[in-house]
Design a protein around this motif. Structure first.
Motif, PDB file in Angstrom:
ATOM      1  N   VAL A  36      32.873  -8.501  18.682  1.00 26.35           N
ATOM      2  CA  VAL A  36      31.842  -7.838  18.715  1.00 26.35           C
ATOM      3  C   VAL A  36      32.463  -6.532  19.300  1.00 26.35           C
ATOM      4  O   VAL A  36      32.294  -5.460  18.925  1.00 26.35           O
ATOM      5  N   GLN A  37      33.889  -6.388  19.948  1.00 33.16           N
ATOM      6  CA  GLN A  37      34.714  -5.486  20.064  1.00 33.16           C
ATOM      7  C   GLN A  37      34.708  -5.032  18.617  1.00 33.16           C
ATOM      8  O   GLN A  37      35.045  -3.485  18.237  1.00 33.16           O
ATOM      9  N   LEU A  38      35.180  -5.340  17.510  1.00 30.88           N
ATOM     10  CA  LEU A  38      35.410  -5.197  16.460  1.00 30.88           C
ATOM     11  C   LEU A  38      34.335  -4.482  15.784  1.00 30.88           C
ATOM     12  O   LEU A  38      34.052  -3.299  14.926  1.00 30.88           O
ATOM     13  N   LEU A  39      33.264  -5.367  15.979  1.00 28.52           N
ATOM     14  CA  LEU A  39      32.141  -4.885  15.362  1.00 28.52           C
ATOM     15  C   LEU A  39      31.869  -3.600  15.822  1.00 28.52           C
ATOM     16  O   LEU A  39      31.493  -2.472  14.519  1.00 28.52           O
ATOM     17  N   LEU A  40      32.151  -3.259  16.913  1.00 25.20           N
ATOM     18  CA  LEU A  40      31.615  -2.155  17.851  1.00 25.20           C
ATOM     19  C   LEU A  40      32.556  -0.998  16.852  1.00 25.20           C
ATOM     20  O   LEU A  40      31.991   0.243  16.785  1.00 25.20           O
ATOM     21  N   LEU A  41      34.121  -1.326  16.378  1.00 26.78           N
ATOM     22  CA  LEU A  41      34.802  -0.256  15.955  1.00 26.78           C
ATOM     23  C   LEU A  41      33.626   0.425  14.348  1.00 26.78           C
ATOM     24  O   LEU A  41      34.421   1.714  14.536  1.00 26.78           O
ATOM     25  N   LEU A  42      33.033  -0.469  13.862  1.00 26.47           N
ATOM     26  CA  LEU A  42      32.193   0.531  12.767  1.00 26.47           C
ATOM     27  C   LEU A  42      32.095   2.202  13.597  1.00 26.47           C
ATOM     28  O   LEU A  42      31.540   3.194  12.284  1.00 26.47           O
ATOM     29  N   ILE A  43      31.465   2.152  14.312  1.00 26.72           N
ATOM     30  CA  ILE A  43      30.549   2.936  15.119  1.00 26.72           C
ATOM     31  C   ILE A  43      31.822   4.407  15.332  1.00 26.72           C
ATOM     32  O   ILE A  43      30.863   5.134  14.170  1.00 26.72           O
ATOM     33  N   ASP A  74      25.001   6.218   0.014  1.00 25.93           N
ATOM     34  CA  ASP A  74      23.618   5.164  -0.463  1.00 25.93           C
ATOM     35  C   ASP A  74      24.257   3.878  -0.868  1.00 25.93           C
ATOM     36  O   ASP A  74      23.982   2.721  -0.647  1.00 25.93           O
ATOM     37  N   PRO A  75      25.484   3.733  -2.294  1.00 28.99           N
ATOM     38  CA  PRO A  75      25.918   2.957  -2.968  1.00 28.99           C
ATOM     39  C   PRO A  75      26.881   1.910  -1.849  1.00 28.99           C
ATOM     40  O   PRO A  75      26.429   0.900  -1.735  1.00 28.99           O
ATOM     41  N   ILE A  76      27.417   2.297  -0.746  1.00 31.28           N
ATOM     42  CA  ILE A  76      27.677   1.014   0.340  1.00 31.28           C
ATOM     43  C   ILE A  76      26.411   0.744   0.976  1.00 31.28           C
ATOM     44  O   ILE A  76      26.723  -0.399   1.275  1.00 31.28           O
ATOM     45  N   VAL A  77      25.733   1.288   1.528  1.00 28.07           N
ATOM     46  CA  VAL A  77      24.403   0.575   2.293  1.00 28.07           C
ATOM     47  C   VAL A  77      24.065  -0.642   1.156  1.00 28.07           C
ATOM     48  O   VAL A  77      23.544  -1.910   1.466  1.00 28.07           O
ATOM     49  N   ASN A  78      23.809   0.435  -0.191  1.00 27.36           N
ATOM     50  CA  ASN A  78      22.908  -0.936  -1.176  1.00 27.36           C
ATOM     51  C   ASN A  78      23.722  -1.927  -1.102  1.00 27.36           C
ATOM     52  O   ASN A  78      23.068  -2.754  -1.544  1.00 27.36           O
ATOM     53  N   ARG A  79      25.184  -1.887  -1.524  1.00 23.03           N
ATOM     54  CA  ARG A  79      26.334  -3.407  -0.980  1.00 23.03           C
ATOM     55  C   ARG A  79      26.302  -3.986   0.186  1.00 23.03           C
ATOM     56  O   ARG A  79      25.958  -5.407  -0.575  1.00 23.03           O
ATOM     57  N   THR A  80      26.192  -3.412   1.109  1.00 24.51           N
ATOM     58  CA  THR A  80      25.717  -4.201   2.160  1.00 24.51           C
ATOM     59  C   THR A  80      24.736  -4.973   2.010  1.00 24.51           C
ATOM     60  O   THR A  80      24.675  -6.407   2.589  1.00 24.51           O
ATOM     61  N   TYR A 129      24.109   3.659   9.275  1.00 23.33           N
ATOM     62  CA  TYR A 129      24.673   2.170   8.365  1.00 23.33           C
ATOM     63  C   TYR A 129      25.598   2.115   9.934  1.00 23.33           C
ATOM     64  O   TYR A 129      25.549   1.297   9.724  1.00 23.33           O
ATOM     65  N   GLY A 130      26.202   2.820  10.225  1.00 17.06           N
ATOM     66  CA  GLY A 130      27.557   2.051  11.397  1.00 17.06           C
ATOM     67  C   GLY A 130      26.812   1.352  12.335  1.00 17.06           C
ATOM     68  O   GLY A 130      27.391   0.360  12.871  1.00 17.06           O
ATOM     69  N   LEU A 131      25.520   2.254  12.874  1.00 12.71           N
ATOM     70  CA  LEU A 131      25.129   1.413  14.183  1.00 12.71           C
ATOM     71  C   LEU A 131      24.533   0.262  13.830  1.00 12.71           C
ATOM     72  O   LEU A 131      24.420  -0.757  14.337  1.00 12.71           O
ATOM     73  N   LEU A 132      24.006   0.191  12.849  1.00 16.93           N
ATOM     74  CA  LEU A 132      22.761  -1.060  12.370  1.00 16.93           C
ATOM     75  C   LEU A 132      23.775  -2.084  11.818  1.00 16.93           C
ATOM     76  O   LEU A 132      23.710  -2.843  12.191  1.00 16.93           O
ATOM     77  N   LEU A 133      25.224  -1.624  11.094  1.00 15.60           N
ATOM     78  CA  LEU A 133      26.049  -2.806  10.842  1.00 15.60           C
ATOM     79  C   LEU A 133      26.344  -3.289  11.712  1.00 15.60           C
ATOM     80  O   LEU A 133      26.829  -4.198  11.545  1.00 15.60           O
ATOM     81  N   SER A 134      26.930  -2.417  12.547  1.00 19.40           N
ATOM     82  CA  SER A 134      27.303  -3.223  13.681  1.00 19.40           C
ATOM     83  C   SER A 134      26.544  -3.576  14.791  1.00 19.40           C
ATOM     84  O   SER A 134      27.144  -5.009  15.493  1.00 19.40           O
ATOM     85  N   GLN A 135      25.487  -4.008  14.910  1.00 17.78           N
ATOM     86  CA  GLN A 135      24.867  -4.246  15.610  1.00 17.78           C
ATOM     87  C   GLN A 135      23.845  -5.526  15.152  1.00 17.78           C
ATOM     88  O   GLN A 135      23.952  -6.479  15.727  1.00 17.78           O
ATOM     89  N   SER A 136      23.562  -5.189  14.213  1.00 15.62           N
ATOM     90  CA  SER A 136      23.201  -6.752  13.167  1.00 15.62           C
ATOM     91  C   SER A 136      24.522  -8.144  12.854  1.00 15.62           C
ATOM     92  O   SER A 136      24.457  -8.852  13.271  1.00 15.62           O
TER      93      SER A 136
END
Lengths: 746, 274
Positions: A279-286, A303-309, A239-246
């Motif tokens: 970009v650096q801030l988004l990478l912090l999600l990882i 799952d609910p967090i992924v769902n909501r996102t 989730y962290g990887l995908l969110l940051s990369q997207s």
């Protein structure tokens, strides 16, 4: 998780399986590496600051980690050289400290887990490798080696997370080998096999092998080897990887919509810096999601967090697209350029479409995340198959709620029913999230319980397909619940029956013992004495006839007493008056005896006492047990009133309740005496009874016959005893209809 | 059904068919539905004076409206006319749309062309009077069963035709040449949309109307491909899209609107005649 396949190996065995010394060395090596990376970063921070302040604004600023701002932009922002350098250094320190904090937390919370060491090295080093490469140019190949080590640590982490086991040996070594080959090739630029000389197809092949192997390894681990907790851990990281990369893709593409030459054109340096920071801030999600997955023992459900996102991401995109499309289309229809009216129309369309669009997207995403609603027929078939297995009633209900929960992917399902006059949850699975929705369980036209379910998320409502399946399952569950209820009722009745049977046997034995005692201790000695008296009389007839006559007189008297004694025993078994006079006559006789007794004692003048009997003229032929029980209750209550109540009036009422297929004999004894004191209820036991009233035995007699007995204060003082003795169907015949009052003592 | 009623029904049927043929021929020949319909490919067919170059696509629209949609719908009613009240509904309302568009966009021209109103009124009244099942035209006893696919296709057509309809209305309103060319294009669009709605109701006769629509779209697509840059043209991409739409629409009509059993249709006719 299945362990023991040939390919599956423990790269990092559990604690205690690797020799402590080697574990210790590995741990200290990881800590040293973390420390080294941190040291190399922090050591160069002052010189980095000085470089930014003194040299960067005047030159190309090649050693800056973030996009350098031109001096004009710095001036336009009102920043001094020192402030500019402080801003850049501060940003680097901030990002470094977040990575370091997560690494330290992991090491602190899980100090003995090798996965923590790898994660700490990967996290601590990933962010600062660029910094080390640019600021420690003097280290030459050593700086490159540290950067490569960081990459290898991250790859190893991806291959082994979360449990440190190798799921497929060849995959692990292939990925690791590919990473090492490429990294080593970089150190030989002059050689024909140096990485700089690799043709493009080889580089592409290398990327496919490395990333494909890692991806495949993760899929295999997730699908075949991970348990629930490990799956949650993996989901968090993905989730962290995908969110940051997207996010990075979105941030990188967005400027191109404004200017296609954004990256090549000059004048956008400030925006580029903003993008760098974003970009650096988004990478912090990882590191954040990785930290959550490793530190939380009981992970929050991702799952609910992924769902909501996904829902809000797609919804936002769809709304922007819809708005743009609407404005574009309207501008074509009306042949105008974009204007305010079209924008308002577009916004109106978006507002109109928002709610249904969100609901539809939510349904689609739910299907993706939780899976689609199961086919009703297959669900019912599965339920039927599960119910075929031999199970206890509790297990059957558990199967039903579990099937409901699984088939609809719900967080919570339960069955509530009214059992023994109390509403309670008979079976429940999952955890409640929000207010459960109740669906009545109806069988044969009667509500036998309620199926309680919670929606997948508080904001989500059930769709038509969900309701259809729920209604179908509720219909089946209704039948199951009724069967279970009946089964439990039968079990309860069986228990009651056994208990009653034991009580009957016990009572019979008690009665036998009592009779034996009476016969043995009383009648038998009397008969023996009679025999002796008769022998003596026979002896004395010849010797002294007068004496014999005296003895025979005594003998006659003894026989009379013995007969009375036997009558007493027989009376205890069943009062004779009942056979001769019936219940009402026997009670009347008893009342008359009481009156005569009081007259003999000459009590009427000082303590007037009146007994009123209200009863039907005649009663049907009652069961012997009921008749005796009623007689005992009434006479014992009457005697209690006479002895203890100090009452002037006692009302006795015998009545018959008749219903269509059953009935009851109701008895009432009420007086206007001193009552039971302050007690609202009758004493629970004979020992507790006040003045030995024996009230307990009244209640016991009523309960023995399946009835009930109320003992308490009367409405206008005194004591009120009301017993209800049930009569089975078919026992009420030939009852009298006219009630008559009978008064005693007037 | 008694003998006199039966006889009356037969005579009405004969009269309706005769008028249908007459009006269809008038539409194709007198109103130049045929000659203008061929204009994109054959210049001035059966015409004494050639049309202006700039109105060639408008002529195609005229051909589609008067020739394909109106005249062909009358011809389609020659066989079992009483089982196709939907087509007569379309024919009447289509003409009313045409006249309303003319009145709304060019009142001066409408006033000048008053005879057209009278002519069309006579035609519509005659057809209405000679139709055996008049009640079924606007108040059909057959319930409508909305076909979602066809309704969706009509929605797509609405989105695609709206720019052309609006443009036609605007251009006609500003046209000073006293020719109902742009407005006719808009009327064609509106008539096609109404036909789409009627077809989606799946009532008896919807199949024939659906085929007429498919033909009209394909025809307009072909005309647009031939004259992509002419005023009013749907352009190259619009033409391709219209042909594709016509093919898809025809296929959907064929697949989803199965022909009614002959006995049932006949039964329906009998009931109405009584």
């Amino acid at each position: 998780m299945t362990i023991g396949t040939r390919e599956q190996d423990n790269f990092i065995p559990a604690e205690g399986r690797r020799p402590p010394r080697r574990r210790s060395v590995a741990r200290w090596a990881a800590l040293t590496l973390c420390g080294l990376y941190a040291f190399l970063f922090l050591w160069k921070i002052p010189s980095y600051y000085v470089y930014l302040r003194d040299e960067c604004l005047g030159t190309a600023c090649g050693r800056s980690v973030l996009t350098p701002l031109p001096s004009e932009a710095v001036a336009s922002l009102g920043l001094t050289d020192a402030a500019f350098a402080g801003l850049y250094t501060g940003l680097s320190l901030f990002f470094f400290s977040v990575y370091l904090a997560v690494a330290v937390l992991i090491l602190r919370k899980r100090p003995k887990e090798p996965m923590s060491w790898i994660a700490a090295v990967a996290l601590n080093s990933q962010h600062i490798t660029t910094f080390i490469l640019t600021q420690w140019e003097g280290l030459g190949w050593l700086a490159s080696a540290l950067a490569d080590l960081s990459m290898v640590a991250f790859i190893v982490f991806l291959l082994l997370f979360p449990d440190g086991r190798i799921v497929r040996g060849w995959m692990f070594w292939t990925a690791l080998g590919a990473a090492c080959v490429r990294n080593l090739a970089w150190y030989f630029p002059e050689q024909p096999w140096g990485a700089q000389r690799w043709p493009i197809w080889l580089t592409l092949l290398w990327m496919i092998v490395l990333y494909g192997t890692i991806l495949w390894s993760r899929i295999v681990r997730y699908r075949r080897h991970a348990d629930v907790a490990e799956k949650q851990q993996t989901k968090w990281v993905v989730y962290g990887l995908l969110l940051s990369q997207s996010g990075i893709v979105a941030v990188s593409v967005a400027p191109l919509l404004a200017d296609r030459h954004f990256y090549s054109a000059s004048g956008y340096e400030t925006w580029k810096l903003v993008m760098d920071v974003a970009v650096q801030l988004l990478l912090l999600l990882i590191p954040v999601t990785l930290g959550i997955s490793m530190l939380k023992k009981r992970l929050w459900d991702v799952d609910p967090i992924v769902n909501r996102t996904i829902v809000y991401g797609v919804l936002s995109t769809a709304i922007v697209a819809l708005y743009s499309l609407a404005v574009w289309y309207l501008s074509i229809v009306f042949r105008t350029g974009p204007n305010m009216i079209l924008s308002v129309l577009g916004a109106g369309l978006v507002a109109f479409a928002f709610a249904p669009l969100k609901a539809r997207i939510q349904r689609i995403v739910n299907r993706l995340v939780y899976g689609g609603p199961s086919d009703p027929y297959s669900v019912l078939e599965k339920l039927g198959q599960r119910l075929k297995e031999p199970s206890s009633p509790d297990e059957v209900l558990d199967i039903v709620v579990r099937t409901v929960k699984d088939s609809l992917r719900l967080p919570y399902a339960a069955i509530r029913w009214n059992y023994q006059g109390e509403w309670r949850r008979a079976a429940a699975v999952g955890q409640e999230s929000g207010e459960p929705i109740g669906i009545p369980l109806i069988d044969s036209g009667q509500e036998v319980g309620t199926l309680l379910v919670c929606a997948r998320s508080p904001e989500e409502k059930f769709g038509e397909a969900d309701w259809k399946l729920l209604r179908l399952l509720a219909r089946q569950a209704g039948s199951v619940v009724r069967s279970v209820k009946q089964s439990m009722d039968i079990q309860l009745l069986l228990g009651d029956l056994l208990e009653t049977r034991e009580q009957l046997i016990f009572a019979r034995e008690e009665e036998r013992r009592s009779m034996r005692k009476n016969l043995h201790d009383d009648i038998a000695p009397r008969l023996a004495a009679l025999r002796l008296t008769s022998s003596l009389a026979a002896d004395w007839i010849r010797k002294d006839p007068n004496k014999a006559i005296d003895l025979l007189s005594k003998f006659k008297q003894d026989i009379g007493e013995t007969v009375d004694e036997i009558r007493g025993i027989v009376y205890d078994l069943r009062p004779q008056a009942l056979d001769e006079l019936g219940l009402i006559g026997a009670v009347r006789q008893r009342i008359e005896q009481v009156r005569q007794l009081r007259q003999l004692r000459d009590l009427e003048a000082d303590e007037p006492f009146e007994v009123e009997l209200e009863a039907p003229d005649e009663l049907p032929i009652l069961p012997a047990a009921v008749e005796v029980g009623a007689y005992r209750i009434l006479t014992e209550a009457l005697v209690n009133v006479v002895k203890h109540a100090r009452a002037s009036l006692c009302r006795i009422r015998i009545s018959l309740e008749t219903e269509e297929d059953s009935g009851a004999l109701t008895l009432l004894v009420a007086d206007n005496g001193i009552g039971l004191g302050s007690r609202e209820e009758a004493p629970a036991s004979a020992e507790e009874s006040k003045g030995g009233l024996g009230l307990f035995s009244l209640r016991e007699r009523a309960e023995e016959l399946g009835g009930s007995c109320y003992i308490g204060p009367g409405e206008s003082g005194g004591t009120r005893i009301e017993a209800r003795l049930p009569l089975r169907a078919g026992t009420i015949h030939g009852r009298g209809s006219n009630h008559a009052a009978y008064s005693v003592g007037r | 059904m008694n003998a006199s009623a039966c006889k009356k029904g037969i005579w009405l049927g004969v009269a309706f068919r005769s008028f249908a043929v007459l009006f269809a021929a008038a539409g194709l020949l007198m109103l130049q539905g045929l000659s203008e319909g061929l204009e994109p490919w054959v210049r001035s067919f059966l015409a004494s004076t050639p049309l202006e170059e700039g109105v060639r696509f408008h002529a195609a629209a005229h051909g589609a409206l008067i020739g394909i949609l109106f005249s062909f719908s009358l011809l389609a009613m020659l066989k079992e006319p009483l089982s196709k009240p939907l087509l007569l509904n379309f024919y009447i309302v289509g003409h009313l749309i045409f006249l309303a568009t003319l009145s709304a966009t060019d009142p001066a021209l409408a006033k000048q062309s008053f005879f057209v109103f009278i002519l069309f009124t006579v035609v519509l009244v005659v057809l209405y009077a000679t139709y055996g099942g008049r009640r079924e035209i606007f108040r059909p006893s057959e319930p409508k069963a909305m076909n979602r696919t066809l309704l969706l296709l009509t929605g797509i057509a609405l989105l695609a035709l709206s720019p052309f309809i609006v443009r036609g209305l605007i251009e006609q309103a500003g046209d000073g040449q006293m020719q109902f060319r742009w407005g006719e294009g808009a009327a064609l669009g509106l008539t096609l949309l109404y036909a789409g709605y009627l077809t989606a109701t799946s009532r008896t006769g919807a199949r024939a109307l659906g085929y007429l629509q498919a033909l009209a779209y394909a025809y307009m697509g072909a005309a647009s491909l031939t004259l992509p840059d002419y005023p009013g043209s749907w352009g190259l991409w619009g033409g391709l899209a219209a042909i594709a739409y016509g093919i898809v629409y025809g296929a959907v009509v064929r697949l989803q609107l199965a022909p009614r059993p002959a006995t049932a249709a006949q039964g329906a006719v009998d009931t109405r005649t009584e």
